[in-house]
Design an enzyme around this catalytic site. Sequence first.
Site, PDB file in Angstrom:
ATOM      1  N   GLU A 142     -47.244   6.745  14.827  1.00 13.82           N
ATOM      2  CA  GLU A 142     -47.867   7.275  16.049  1.00 13.82           C
ATOM      3  C   GLU A 142     -48.001   8.798  15.980  1.00 13.82           C
ATOM      4  OE1 GLU A 142     -45.649   5.765  19.395  1.00 13.82           O
ATOM      5  OE2 GLU A 142     -46.695   3.865  19.336  1.00 13.82           O
ATOM      6  N   GLU A 311     -47.195  -2.893  16.650  1.00 14.50           N
ATOM      7  CA  GLU A 311     -46.070  -3.069  17.572  1.00 14.50           C
ATOM      8  C   GLU A 311     -46.601  -3.820  18.790  1.00 14.50           C
ATOM      9  OE1 GLU A 311     -44.181   0.693  18.415  1.00 14.50           O
ATOM     10  OE2 GLU A 311     -44.143   1.263  16.314  1.00 14.50           O
TER      11      GLU A 311
HETATM   12  C1  GLA Z   1     -43.445   3.478  19.945  1.00 17.17           C
HETATM   13  C2  GLA Z   1     -42.892   3.755  18.581  1.00 17.17           C
HETATM   14  C3  GLA Z   1     -41.696   2.933  18.226  1.00 17.17           C
HETATM   15  C4  GLA Z   1     -40.780   2.823  19.398  1.00 17.17           C
HETATM   16  C5  GLA Z   1     -41.527   2.207  20.550  1.00 17.17           C
HETATM   17  C6  GLA Z   1     -40.666   1.991  21.761  1.00 17.17           C
HETATM   18  O1  GLA Z   1     -44.474   2.626  20.017  1.00 17.17           O
HETATM   19  O2  GLA Z   1     -43.854   3.649  17.561  1.00 17.17           O
HETATM   20  O3  GLA Z   1     -41.043   3.556  17.171  1.00 17.17           O
HETATM   21  O4  GLA Z   1     -40.311   4.076  19.721  1.00 17.17           O
HETATM   22  O5  GLA Z   1     -42.559   3.076  20.917  1.00 17.17           O
HETATM   23  O6  GLA Z   1     -40.345   3.174  22.407  1.00 17.17           O
END
Ligand code: GLA
Length: 669
Positions: A142, A311
Site C-alpha cells: 500500500e 487483502e
Molecule cells: C492494510 C495493510 C495491512 C494491514 C491492514 C489492516 O490494508 O495492507 O498490512 O495493516 O490494512 O490494518
Amino acid sequence: MLFGADYYPEHWEKDRWSIDAKLMKEAGINVVRVGEFAWSKFEPKEGVYDFAWLDEAINILVKEGVKVILGTPTATPPKWLMDKYPDIYPIDREGRVRGFGNRHHRCHNNPTYREYAKKIARKMAEHYKGNDNIVGWQIDNEIGCHDTTRCYCDHCLEAFKQWLKKKYKNIDELNEAWGTIFWSQTYGSFDEVILPRFSVVERQAIHGFSPGMMLDYDRFASDSAVDYQNIQIEEIRKFSNATITHNTMQDVVFTDIDYYDLGKELDIVSIDNYPSPVMHMCSDMKKFHHYVSVCLAITRGIKDKNFWVMEQQSGRPGWGAYFGKHMPGQLRLWTYQAVAHGAEGIVYFRWRPCTYGAEQYWLGILDHDGIPRKRYSEIQKTGSELQKVSSLIEGSTIQSEVAMIKDYDNVWAHEICTHSPKFKNKDLFYQYYANLNGNHVDVDITNIKRDLSKYKVAFAPAFNLMDDTMKAIFEEYVENGGHLVITFLSGTRNTDNSITIKTFPGYFRELAGIEVEDVDPLVREMKITGNIIGEGTATLWCDEITLKEAEALASFHGGLFNDKPAITVNTYGKGKVYYVGCQLDDESNNKLVQHILTQAGVKANLSQVYEGVEAVKKIKDGKEYMMILNHNFTPVTVELEGKYNELITGVEVDNKITLEPLGVAMITK
Ligand code: GLA
Ligand code: ZN
C-alpha cells in the site's frame, strides 16, 4: 483461481506452521502472501541475509499445495538502516520528522533509500530465482498509506526541482503556469523553487499557495511513488517471470497516487478490499455497498482488466480497538461482490490475528487461539464454490455501455480548491455511480485518454481541468452519437489549475449549449422543478444558466436564480450533452440518471429495480452469465426472462430467482 490468505509465519512458533498449512489446504487455500513486513528478519544486520526461515515455511506450505506471493518488505525499513541514514524519515508539512515505531517511515525520493529498497528486492529475487512455488510478487505494501505520498524533506525539494525542470523549458514558463506574479511570488530560477511547506495562510483548510503549484506538487508526489515502485519491479524482472502486482487502496480512503500510472508497469493490479470500514465511513447503510462497488470498479479501470484482491476482509477489523463488524454471510457476499466487479484472485487478510503489535483486534480467518470457527467455514465454503466456476471467472469481461471518467488531476485539483465549503468531488462521483449501480447498469470507470466510442453514455461529473485535446475528445464523442453528462464545475479550469477566460462552462460552452453567468455555492437547499424529476432539491451549488442552443429540463424555484434553468440538454452532432447545474438530492438524481439511460438506449441487467441488489453481466469465451448479489438482510425475489441455470447450486430457475438474505447467484442461459 488463486484463493488465499495473508500469512505471517514470523509471528508464530515453527511447530505451528504445518498445522496452519494443513488447515489452509482443508479450507481450499492455494496461495499465501508472505514477507511484506519482514525486513528485519530477512536482513537482521546490514549485509547479513537470512531467508532460511522463509524457505522452511514455504516448504511446509507447498507440501499442502499452497503457493506463494512474495512481498518486498520496503514499507518497513529496519532500525539499523534508519539509524545509519536518519534522513530517510519522511517530513511532514510542518517540518516534523515522522519517526520510527510504525511503518512507511521512509521518503519515496530519498536516493539512499531507493538503493536499499532496490538491493533487498534484488536479494529476494536472486534467492528465489527459478522457484516455481513463487507465483507472484507484491511490491512494497500500500504505497502511500498513512499519508506518506506527500513528503516535504530536502530530498523531495531537490527532486521536485528536477521534475519541474523536465516539465517546463524555462523558469518563465513555470512562473506563468503558476501565476506567480500574484503576491510577488516570481521565481528567478528553478533553484529558488519551494515545496508547499508550512507557511502563513493556514486556517480552516484555506491555504495561500498557488493552485497551479499545489497541483504540480501533487503530480510530482504521485510520480515519485510510481518511480519508487518501478525501481523494484525492474530489479525483480531480472530474476523472475512471476506476476508482479501491488496492493492498492480503496478509493474511498486513498487517491494520492495516480493509479493509472502506477498500474502501467504491473502485470496485474491488486486491491485491499475492506467493506466494514467503508460501512463506517458511509452514513447511509443502504448505500454503502455502492461505495465498496465503486472502489472495485475503479480498480478494474486502472488497467481496464481484471485484478486480484490481495487483502479481502476475513473478520472484524480493528487495531487497538475494534472498528467495524460484519454479519455471517457477508464475508462470502463481499467476496462475490469483488469477483462480480473483476476480481479473479482472492487473498484474505489475514490468516490469524496477531496477539501483539498494532493490529491486535484485526481478526482473520482463524481466531487468536488458532482455532477454525465460523469465519473459517464461511471462507471454506466460498472457496469451494468459486473453484467450481473459476474457469468462468478468470479472464471474464464486463461489457459496459456506460462509462464514468476518473482523472487524478481533477481529483487533486478539487482537493486543492474545494470551491464551496461543502463540496466533495468524491461524493458527487459516488452519487452518480450509486444511481447507475442501483439501476443494475454495468459501469466502466475509465480514463479520458481511452476510447470512449464504445460507450452509449459517459458521465464526467465536475470534470473541471481541461485542455484543447480533451475538449476535442469530448466533442468527437458526442458528435458521433455519445451522450455526455457533465455538471457544475465542469470545464472551468485549464490543466495549470488556473480558471479559464472562456465563458463558463468554459471548455464545455459549445457542447453544453449554455452560458453560466454567475454561481451560488448554496449554503441552504433550493427547490427545483421539472418534468423528469418533478419536485426536487438542489443540495449544493446553483449555476445561473442562460440557454443558448440547449433546452431546459428543470428550473430553480425561488432564490437568486428563480425560474432559471437548473438542468439542460443540448443536441450536438448525433449526440446529446446533459448539464446539471447543481448537486441534486439522491431521488432526483436517480430520476435524471434513469431518464438519460432510457434516452441513450442503455438496457439494465434486470427488468426492475431492486433496492440493495447488484446485478453484473459478465462474459467469458462467448458465454454470458450474470452475478446477482443481495446485500439486504431479507430475501429478494428477482424477476427474470425465461429459464436459467444457477451455477453455484446447479439448480434450474424459471422466470424468477429468490436470493436468501445476503445471498448470491450466478445465472446463465
Ligand atoms: C492494510 C495493510 C495491512 C494491514 C491492514 C489492516 O490494508 O495492507 O498490512 O495493516 O490494512 O490494518
Ligand atoms: Zn521526502
